[in-house]
Enzyme design. Structure first.
Site, PDB file in Angstrom:
ATOM      1  N   SER A   1     -51.635 -28.755  35.694  1.00 13.68           N
ATOM      2  CA  SER A   1     -51.253 -29.604  36.489  1.00 13.68           C
ATOM      3  C   SER A   1     -49.527 -29.152  37.132  1.00 13.68           C
ATOM      4  CB  SER A   1     -51.375 -31.068  36.184  1.00 13.68           C
ATOM      5  OG  SER A   1     -52.670 -31.112  36.062  1.00 13.68           O
TER       6      SER A   1
ATOM      7  N   GLU B   1       0.942  -1.362  -0.148  1.00 17.15           N
ATOM      8  CA  GLU B   1      -0.054   0.225   0.039  1.00 17.15           C
ATOM      9  C   GLU B   1       0.843   1.380   0.077  1.00 17.15           C
ATOM     10  OE1 GLU B   1      -3.411   0.349  -0.221  1.00 17.15           O
ATOM     11  OE2 GLU B   1      -3.644  -1.800  -0.581  1.00 17.15           O
TER      12      GLU B   1
END
Lengths: 765, 146
Positions: free
Chosen positions: A450, A170
């Protein structure tokens, strides 16, 4: 003269204006540069992690689940692991090339397996390693509006080869310019003039950083000027090292759904499933090569382009003598080694995510969560979570096949927790588990049917002087009148069963016996038990409460059952372990906390009755040996007109609660057994829990009793069952009819050796 | 000599028999009596916190992997870094839930943190383990006294 003066004044004013304007522009850009780079450089979203799996010698483990976890972590099965992220499996040996995670270093580890246990762990040198850790799975994040995501790197974490590669590709002149390189600009200018379009950029690393931090990607003169000013200012304020580190953390590498992958730290995780320090030169070359065109060179989408680009970068490294010719030859023939994507942009487990958010709300604000880079270590077990999701979807499909399309919009919720420490392992809030929306596991408040009965029976058993498992309950017609309204409960089978032992009434789930028991105990004592179990809800004195009109969310219900499954020790459920800041220091933790609320002996009696649900009750079907090894117990629940189907059950160290029903509360064809229990069964059969060691309760004594009258019996007598009692509360009458078949020697009570053993065994107070 | 052997056998038999016969298995009220009658050793352990901590750190885990974690936790305890101690002990408890050494340490940690009720609950939890030694049992009982 006058004219000349006017011209001079005009030019002077213009120059002043230009100067002021330029100064203001520079000041603004300078402010933006320093503001951005001085403080918190970037917003880093909080990330949610699953629990990391630790493997240790002599620990029981389900091998299939371990392999599933490796696959979820994108480990690849090979015959001979040579690279991190690979494993091999033979009958009694697992070899993993770990990627490394925090204090766990990368490397090859051999795990000798046998009998559902880890026998031995050795490293590459054959030395024993008693503990290794797999990396956790990232299960989501909390992103800011722009959806930028990154893993920040500090200098010591940046590999030298990454720096060399970036500079080589770069900006070879990086350490010699002041932010702008005229040489690069003129080269690019000539190239672009020749091409007649913008083909090449002459940007330095500083310019690229300025561009990505402050400006758009449009190629205009104005932007170029601003970018150049910003670059000069950056160079003025910061050292070359600071600029390079900022660049390494900021570059854009990929788009994953709505999430933008920034920086090499996250790039390494995203493409290779590991941290940057573990990458080889070819992998670094690939990431650096992608900067030129993150989409064009994306190795998942365009592997050919990516390979070509990687090799080009490697050739630059060879030319610069960063790598030798031989290394170049070796590296260019390597596969890309990309891991399968395992990161979810938005969590794959939305219901679990909801729960985490609820817990976080108490201690963190939304902004901190989206910007401070917090690491949220959750308790989710990805294996259990996936298995629970699969179980609920699979069961719904099975039910549609059985009952037809009227169940198309059947909904459901399920939660799995670790019994001992209250860690929430899995949450499902819908029969479409990956969809967002109404989370039934937390928000659906429904009659629990239940499921309420064990709370009533535990209230009785805790009053051990008056009640034990063979106390006779009355299951005959009951009629209560209140305010002119007559309440007459009936049983599911529409029959009356007369006098029956307490444990039978529970596992047969008889309504009338339960209602009578609740009325005998009184509302206040039942309310106290609800509170001890961790139910924080207004209690209303309706007798119908005793048979299930009480409403709870699945999450509230499982909290109460956690206290039961954990032998009376209440532990607040928690979905988060701890939260670490960006530096890895613990910022907040959710410690394991327990409180003994009920004595373990009455709970053990209740758990015995709940075990009978599996042995002979509504959850029958498993072999006794399996039920025993899991120390399994459970309870089905069906609300009025079968609008809600519930099941809660514990097996091994896992407690799972399931609810099925319709959102509009209409009738289903399901009972607790035919609906919710099937989800539980599909889940448990899939994960196959490991054996659970029994607790030591010296004050519990087992006695053969009759299942009809609850009096003493014997192993050889018909209809007999070995039932636990708190010592001193056992029945002492043997009916004449059973004197022959009963054999008192078969009880565990009374022997000299037994008593001698007890003399040396203490107990808790 | 023969007489002496007979004498010793008789004394041992009487001792064992008396131990066994002292246990009233049918006495329901025993269930309600808290264990308050601590021995002299327990009183000493309660009186001297440093001595108690030293004794606890001597209790090793049966599993070597868990022991490795425990050693780390003990170092954090010396530094009074309770958050880290907790984190390590919880980590070990995820590996195995049947080590008395872990419940002892976590009961002690909660005690040091001033969470006495939790300390007692962790000790009670530890006492439910079937594989703990008499000494571990005794040490756990100390936290019930608190």
């Amino acid at each position: 003269m006058k004219f000349k003066l006017s011209i001079s004044l005009f030019i002077g004013s213009f120059a002043v204006i230009i100067f002021i304007f330029s100064a203001a522009l520079i000041a603004i850009i300078d402010y933006r540069v320093t503001a951005k780079l001085d403080g918190v450089l970037w917003t880093v979203p909080a990330k949610l992690y699953s629990r990391p799996l630790e493997l240790a010698e002599n620990i029981e483990i389900n091998i299939d689940n371990l392999v599933r976890e490796l696959e979820m972590l994108s480990y690849i099965e090979v015959s001979n692991p040579e690279r991190s992220g690979q494993f091999s499996l033979s009958k009694d040996n697992l070899q993993i090339f770990l990627r490394g995670y925090k204090d766990q270093r990368s490397g090859i580890f051999n795990i000798s397996l046998g009998n559902q246990k880890i026998k031995r762990i050795t490293n590459q040198l054959g030395l024993s390693e008693d503990l290794i850790k797999l990396e956790p799975i990232v299960i989501g994040g909390m992103y800011p509006a722009h959806m930028e995501d990154r893993v920040l790197l500090d200098w010591p974490e940046v590999p030298q080869i990454l720096i060399e590669t970036i500079l080589a590709v770069e900006d070879q002149n990086f350490f010699n310019h002041y932010g702008i390189s005229l040489k690069s600009i003129s080269r690019a200018f000539l190239t672009n003039i020749k091409a007649g379009e913008v083909e090449q950029g002459g940007s330095t690393i500083t310019q690229q950083l300025a561009k990505s931090l402050f400006f758009t990607s449009e190629q205009t003169i104005k932007r170029k000027v601003m970018e150049a000013i910003a670059s000069l200012l950056i160079e003025f304020h910061y050292s070359k090292e600071e600029i390079l580190l900022a660049y390494i953390n900021d570059v854009f590498l990929a788009q994953s759904g709505r999430r933008a992958i920034h920086g090499f730290g996250l790039g390494a995780h995203h493409f290779f499933g590991t941290s940057i320090k573990n990458l080889d030169t070819d992998q670094i070359a690939l990431l650096v090569g992608m900067l030129k065109g993150p989409s064009l060179y994306n190795p998942r989408r365009n592997p050919k382009n990516a390979t070509k680009r990687r090799n080009l970068v490697l050739s630059v490294l060879k030319r610069n003598f960063n790598i030798s010719d031989a290394e170049y030859e070796n590296l260019t023939i390597k596969q890309l080694g990309i891991s399968a994507p395992n990161y979810r942009t938005e969590t794959k487990y939305p219901a679990f995510h909801d729960l985490v958010r609820l817990e976080l709300q108490e201690n963190f604000n939304e902004r901190d969560l989206r910007t401070k880079g917090l690491a949220i270590e959750t308790n989710v077990d990805p294996i259990l979570q996936d298995a629970l999701e699969v179980a609920i979807v699979k069961t719904k499909n099975q039910l549609i096949n059985k009952y037809g399309t009227k169940l198309n919009d059947l909904e459901g919720a399920a939660i799995a927790v670790d019994i001992s420490n209250g860690e929430v392992k899995a949450v499902v809030g819908s029969t479409r588990p990956s969809s967002y929306g109404f989370n039934r596991s937390i928000n659906a408040i429904r009659p629990i049917g239940s499921l309420v009965k064990p709370f009533i029976y535990l209230t009785a058993l805790d009053q051990y002087k008056d009640y034990n498992l063979t106390t006779i309950l009355d299951d005959s017609r009951l009629s209560l009148s209140s305010g002119g309204i007559i309440w007459e409960p009936d049983n599911f089978d529409k029959k009356f069963h007369g006098n029956i032992p307490l444990h039978v009434a529970l596992w047969q789930s008889y309504n009338i016996a339960s209602a009578r028991l609740g009325l005998d105990l009184g509302f206040r004592s039942v309310e106290t038990m609800f509170s001890k179990l961790g139910i924080k809800k207004q209690f209303q004195d309706y007798p119908s409460l005793f048979i299930g009109s009480f409403e709870l969310s699945p999450y509230q219900a499982i909290q109460a059952y956690q206290t039961i499954a954990a032998d009376g020790f209440y532990t607040p459920l928690r979905s988060i372990r701890e939260i670490k800041d960006i530096k890895g220091e613990i910022e907040f933790s959710y410690p394991y906390s327990i409180e003994q609320r009920i004595r373990p002996e009455p709970v053990a009696l209740l758990k015995f009755a709940m075990q009978q649900t599996f042995e002979r009750g509504t959850a029958r079907g498993y072999p006794s040996k399996t039920i025993e090894s899991w120390s399994a117990g459970g309870k089905t629940g069906t609300s009025d007109d079968q609008r809600d189907s519930w099941f809660v059950g514990f097996a091994g160290e896992t407690l799972v609660l399931v609810w099925l029903g319709f959102d509009d509360n209409r009738q289903t064809p399901l009972t607790g057994r035919t609906g919710a229990f099937q989800v539980w069964k599909n889940f448990i059969d899939d994960i196959n829990p490991v054996f659970k060691q029994k607790t030591s309760l010296p004050r519990i004594n087992y006695v053969w009793t009759d299942m009809n009258d609850g009096l003493l019996s014997g192993k050889r007598c018909k209809n007999s069952l070995l039932v636990p009692f708190i010592k001193g509360t056992e029945p002492n009458i043997t009916p004449t009819v059973r004197r022959k078949c009963s054999n008192r020697k078969e009880t565990s009570d009374g022997g000299f050796l037994e008593r001698l053993k007890e003399a040396f065994e203490g107990g808790q107070g | 000599m023969k007489f002496l052997r007979l004498y010793i056998t008789a004394v041992v038999s009487i001792f064992l028999f008396s131990c066994a016969s002292n246990q009233t298995t049918r006495d329901i009220s025993a269930y309600e009596v808290p264990v308050n009658d601590f021995s002299r050793t327990v009183e000493l352990l309660i009186a001297n916190e440093d001595f108690l901590e030293t004794e606890i750190m001597r209790i090793n885990a049966l599993n070597p992997s868990v022991q490795r974690i425990i050693l780390g936790a003990d170092e954090f305890l010396k530094d009074k870094n309770y958050v880290k101690v907790n984190s390590e002990l919880e980590r070990a408890l995820r590996l195995t839930k049947t080590e008395g050494a872990l419940y002892l340490r976590i009961a002690h940690l909660r005690y040091k943190q001033g969470l006495l009720r939790e300390s007692e609950s962790f000790a009670s939890r530890g006492l439910l383990l079937s594989n703990i030694s008499s000494w571990e049992r005794l040490l756990l009982n100390v936290y019930l006294k608190n």
